[in-house]
Structures are given as C-alpha cells and as structure tokens.
Design a protein around this motif. Structure first.
Motif, PDB file in Angstrom:
ATOM      1  N   ALA A 242      67.984  66.136 -24.623  1.00 18.47           N
ATOM      2  CA  ALA A 242      69.318  66.048 -24.017  1.00 18.47           C
ATOM      3  C   ALA A 242      69.537  67.190 -23.029  1.00 18.47           C
ATOM      4  O   ALA A 242      70.057  66.978 -21.923  1.00 18.47           O
ATOM      5  CB  ALA A 242      70.389  66.082 -25.102  1.00 18.47           C
ATOM      6  N   ALA A 243      69.115  68.383 -23.410  1.00 15.36           N
ATOM      7  CA  ALA A 243      69.272  69.534 -22.516  1.00 15.36           C
ATOM      8  C   ALA A 243      68.469  69.345 -21.235  1.00 15.36           C
ATOM      9  O   ALA A 243      68.945  69.657 -20.137  1.00 15.36           O
ATOM     10  CB  ALA A 243      68.835  70.810 -23.232  1.00 15.36           C
ATOM     11  N   ASN A 244      67.255  68.820 -21.365  1.00 16.43           N
ATOM     12  CA  ASN A 244      66.418  68.571 -20.178  1.00 16.43           C
ATOM     13  C   ASN A 244      67.045  67.525 -19.270  1.00 16.43           C
ATOM     14  O   ASN A 244      67.022  67.652 -18.038  1.00 16.43           O
ATOM     15  CB  ASN A 244      65.016  68.125 -20.607  1.00 16.43           C
ATOM     16  CG  ASN A 244      64.229  69.237 -21.283  1.00 16.43           C
ATOM     17  OD1 ASN A 244      64.496  70.419 -21.048  1.00 16.43           O
ATOM     18  ND2 ASN A 244      63.278  68.872 -22.122  1.00 16.43           N
ATOM     19  N   ALA A 245      67.602  66.480 -19.875  1.00 12.65           N
ATOM     20  CA  ALA A 245      68.240  65.423 -19.084  1.00 12.65           C
ATOM     21  C   ALA A 245      69.483  65.952 -18.375  1.00 12.65           C
ATOM     22  O   ALA A 245      69.742  65.606 -17.211  1.00 12.65           O
ATOM     23  CB  ALA A 245      68.596  64.233 -19.984  1.00 12.65           C
ATOM     24  N   LEU A 246      70.256  66.801 -19.046  1.00 16.74           N
ATOM     25  CA  LEU A 246      71.427  67.399 -18.411  1.00 16.74           C
ATOM     26  C   LEU A 246      71.026  68.289 -17.243  1.00 16.74           C
ATOM     27  O   LEU A 246      71.681  68.292 -16.197  1.00 16.74           O
ATOM     28  CB  LEU A 246      72.232  68.213 -19.435  1.00 16.74           C
ATOM     29  CG  LEU A 246      73.029  67.415 -20.471  1.00 16.74           C
ATOM     30  CD1 LEU A 246      73.619  68.349 -21.520  1.00 16.74           C
ATOM     31  CD2 LEU A 246      74.142  66.610 -19.809  1.00 16.74           C
ATOM     32  N   GLU A 247      69.939  69.042 -17.415  1.00 14.89           N
ATOM     33  CA  GLU A 247      69.455  69.902 -16.335  1.00 14.89           C
ATOM     34  C   GLU A 247      68.988  69.060 -15.151  1.00 14.89           C
ATOM     35  O   GLU A 247      69.245  69.400 -13.989  1.00 14.89           O
ATOM     36  CB  GLU A 247      68.303  70.764 -16.854  1.00 14.89           C
ATOM     37  CG  GLU A 247      67.836  71.826 -15.881  1.00 14.89           C
ATOM     38  CD  GLU A 247      68.905  72.867 -15.592  1.00 14.89           C
ATOM     39  OE1 GLU A 247      68.982  73.327 -14.429  1.00 14.89           O
ATOM     40  OE2 GLU A 247      69.648  73.211 -16.525  1.00 14.89           O
ATOM     41  N   ARG A 248      68.303  67.958 -15.451  1.00 12.66           N
ATOM     42  CA  ARG A 248      67.830  67.064 -14.385  1.00 12.66           C
ATOM     43  C   ARG A 248      69.016  66.440 -13.646  1.00 12.66           C
ATOM     44  O   ARG A 248      69.010  66.339 -12.412  1.00 12.66           O
ATOM     45  CB  ARG A 248      66.941  65.976 -14.988  1.00 12.66           C
ATOM     46  CG  ARG A 248      66.240  65.097 -13.964  1.00 12.66           C
ATOM     47  CD  ARG A 248      65.118  64.295 -14.592  1.00 12.66           C
ATOM     48  NE  ARG A 248      65.571  63.399 -15.644  1.00 12.66           N
ATOM     49  CZ  ARG A 248      65.367  63.586 -16.936  1.00 12.66           C
ATOM     50  NH1 ARG A 248      64.738  64.664 -17.361  1.00 12.66           N
ATOM     51  NH2 ARG A 248      65.801  62.709 -17.846  1.00 12.66           N
ATOM     52  N   ALA A 249      70.024  66.033 -14.396  1.00 12.45           N
ATOM     53  CA  ALA A 249      71.219  65.447 -13.780  1.00 12.45           C
ATOM     54  C   ALA A 249      71.903  66.455 -12.868  1.00 12.45           C
ATOM     55  O   ALA A 249      72.302  66.128 -11.741  1.00 12.45           O
ATOM     56  CB  ALA A 249      72.182  64.968 -14.864  1.00 12.45           C
ATOM     57  N   ASP A 250      72.020  67.695 -13.330  1.00 12.42           N
ATOM     58  CA  ASP A 250      72.677  68.724 -12.524  1.00 12.42           C
ATOM     59  C   ASP A 250      71.907  68.979 -11.233  1.00 12.42           C
ATOM     60  O   ASP A 250      72.508  69.157 -10.167  1.00 12.42           O
ATOM     61  CB  ASP A 250      72.806  70.012 -13.328  1.00 12.42           C
ATOM     62  CG  ASP A 250      73.640  71.062 -12.611  1.00 12.42           C
ATOM     63  OD1 ASP A 250      74.830  70.797 -12.368  1.00 12.42           O
ATOM     64  OD2 ASP A 250      73.101  72.123 -12.278  1.00 12.42           O
TER      65      ASP A 250
END
Length: 378
Positions: free
Chosen positions: A226-234
């Motif tokens: 989830a943290a990786n996906a949030l970073e990618r989204a940002d």
C-alpha cells in the motif's frame, strides 16, 4: 383542547363538526391531486419502462473493461468511464448513478439485469477500451436494464495520443444513443475536464489507478504494498502537475494522498505525521494558487484543517479553534462553488455539530440533508 382551553367547553358543536368535515375533505382532495400530478409527471419514464420496472431515464454507466493485450490500460478505461458519468450527470433530463454507485458493482460477477436492479436503473451503458497500433478504440453499448438486451451500440476510434478528443466524441456518441432510445434531445454542457493537456490527463488517470490499488492493499492489510502504491500515485500526480501548471486537480489529489497518510500515522510516529501534515498543507496551497475557486481544492483543505483539530495535532486550544473555524469556512466556500460535493456537506454537518448551540440545530440538519441528497446513487 387547544381551541377550547383546558377549562373551556370540551364538546364539539355541530358548526365546528361541519367545519372540520369541510377542511378534511379539502385536505384529502389536495392530497389526491398532488399524488395524481406526481404520477402524471413520472408517467413517461414509467410507461416506457413498463409496469413495476425502473425509469429508463435512470442511467447506470458501468466501468469499461480493458481489452488491450500486453499492457495495462485499465486506468484509461476508468478515466473515460468517469468522464462519461460526469458529463451525463450534467444532463438535466437524466438521472445518472454516481461514480461511487458504479464503483460498488464493478467487480460483481452477475448478470447485467441483476446489476440494473441493484442500481435501480432502467438503462445501462457498458463499454470496452483497446489500444493497438497507436490507436485507441472504444466500443460502447446501451442495454435494457430489465432484460440486459443490447439496444444500440457504437464505436469511437482515434489516435491514442488524442485521448481528450476520444472522451468528447464518446460522450457525444452515447448521448446520441440515449436520444434515439429515449426519444428526446440531450442537452450537453461544455466538458469540465480541467485540462486540455492529454499527457497531464493520462498521468492523472494512472495516478488515480495507483491510488485505487493502494486502497485494495490497505483493505488486505498489505501495508508495504500500500505504501509503495501511494508513493507511485504521488509521483504520477506530481508529473501531471508539471505537465499542466494551471490544472488544480493533481495538487488536490496530492493533498488527499497526504491526508490519507496523515490518517494512517496520526496515532503513531509524531514526526512522520507532522511531515505528512506539512506536505498536505503545501499541496493544498498549490492547488488553490492554481484555482482559488476550485471546490475540490477547498474541500481538501477544509478536511485537512478539520483533521488537525480532530487529531489534536496542535496543543494550543486557541490555534486548534482557528483550524476548526477555517475548516468550516473552506467547506462552505467549497459547496458554494460546487454544490455537488457530498463529502463537504457531510463534514460541514460534523463541524457545525462540534459547535452545536440551540439556534444552530437547523444548520446541522441542513448540511447533513444536503450531503445525503448529493450522494446520488452512491
């Protein structure tokens, strides 16, 4: 008792009885006329749909599927679907299910007529997106909600780098199908995508897709993913910011991501929470510098300021009070510019409840009702 008083004459006289009878008859007649007139207004849609079925003008747009081989273009399919929903919801004569309503049924493996019953729609719009050889093809169909039968279909095709033109053409084509099916003109308003930069739009849709994936990871308690996906989204939203320096939505999305991270860390590491708070404040300021009248940007800042107060992130009571007052002011401005922001209306009710006094009760109830009404099919 009210008319005669506690110690007055308690018996009803004949003139009074006659008067009550007349008033009762007039009230009943008025009720019958009201119900009859409302049924008459609803008759065209109900008659077209058939007895016991939903109005054909109640439209459900289901999320389009991605048929592209060897590449993930679901973000593109989602963006086109959501753009179509937004445009059709602007048509006064249609009652279109909201994005959240369509989102709730996107993964259901059931027949289309069952989905129509869940959404209470008389008409469904389905579609697929495929990219091949540098060209984008969108197939779209109109279905009868009660039977799932295909009524009409069409296709939109254009170079893949002309995605905004595809979105506009798709809206026009679907509106034409609905016009033929419903037998009335569709009054389309000007598109409000917010950007004319195809690269910025595409990057934003990719970021939105990554944000959705982060949500799924969080539901599965897969925190690292989830943290990786949030970073990618940002990162994708940041790239969209750079591609169009006038478009506020990427900055709004980055604000919302920072708020989400703030929620996840509010009860943990104070330094990490403070970092996310600073990020959120900076992104919301950027969004409003691009468009001070952007309702979504004002809503995001209002939510942020409410969280600062709610999580006790400032120990100074007077400063906390200022955050709460500013949250209310931002949310009020947000719904003034964009009355359809259901989350802003709902949070306004919560903020007002915090300062509840006897004379504010009506205000709290009004905000809550507006929030429910603008929730649409969601």
């Amino acid at each position: 008792g009210w008319f005669h008083g506690e110690r007055g004459h308690q018996a009803v006289t004949r003139p009074e009885l006659a008067l009550y009878s007349v008033v009762g008859a007039l009230t009943l007649a008025g009720a019958v006329l009201t119900v009859t007139s409302q049924r008459t207004l609803a008759a065209p849609g109900l008659a077209a749909a058939g007895e016991g079925e939903f109005d054909l003008r109640r439209i459900g747009v289901l999320y389009f599927s991605d048929l592209t081989r060897g590449a993930d273009r679901q973000y593109l399919a989602d963006g086109l679907t959501e753009g179509l929903i937004d445009r059709l919801r602007d048509v006064p004569s249609l009652d279109v299910v909201s994005r959240s309503g369509s989102e709730q049924v996107r993964d259901l493996d059931v027949a289309t007529d069952s989905i129509a019953r869940l959404l209470e729609t008389g008409t469904l719009v389905t579609g697929s997106v495929e990219e091949a050889g540098g060209r984008l093809r969108v197939n779209v169909s109109l279905l009868d909600g009660s039977s799932g039968t295909e009524l009409r279909s069409t296709q939109v095709e254009a170079p893949a780098n002309e995605v905004l033109e595809v979105q506009e053409a798709l809206t026009v084509e679907v509106s034409e199908l609905l016009r033929e099916w419903l037998g009335e003109e569709m009054e389309l308003r000007k598109a409000r995508t917010g950007t004319e930069n195809a690269l910025a739009w595409t990057l934003f849709q990719r970021g939105d897709r990554a944000r959705d994936q982060a949500g799924l990871f969080l539901e599965a308690d897969e925190l690292e993913e989830a943290a990786n996906a949030l970073e990618r989204a940002d990162s994708l939203f940041a790239a969209a910011e750079e591609a169009d320096t006038f478009w506020a939505m990427p900055s709004v999305a980055r604000t919302e991501l920072a708020i989400r991270r703030l929620e996840l860390t509010a009860g943990g590491d104070p330094l990490s929470a403070e970092e996310h708070l600073d990020d959120a404040l900076a992104h919301s300021a950027e969004a409003l510098s691009r468009n001070p009248r952007d309702g979504s940007a004002l809503q995001a800042r209002g939510i942020l300021q409410y969280y600062v107060w709610n999580f006790g992130m400032t120990p100074d009571p007077s400063r906390a009070e200022r955050f709460l007052r500013q949250a209310k002011a931002d949310l009020q401005e947000a719904v003034r510019f964009e009355p359809s922001l259901a989350s802003a209306w709902s949070l306004l009710s919560a903020v007002s409840y915090t300062h509840l006094r006897a004379h504010e009760t009506q205000e709290v109830i009004a905000y809550a009702v507006f929030g429910v009404n603008w929730g649409g099919g969601g």
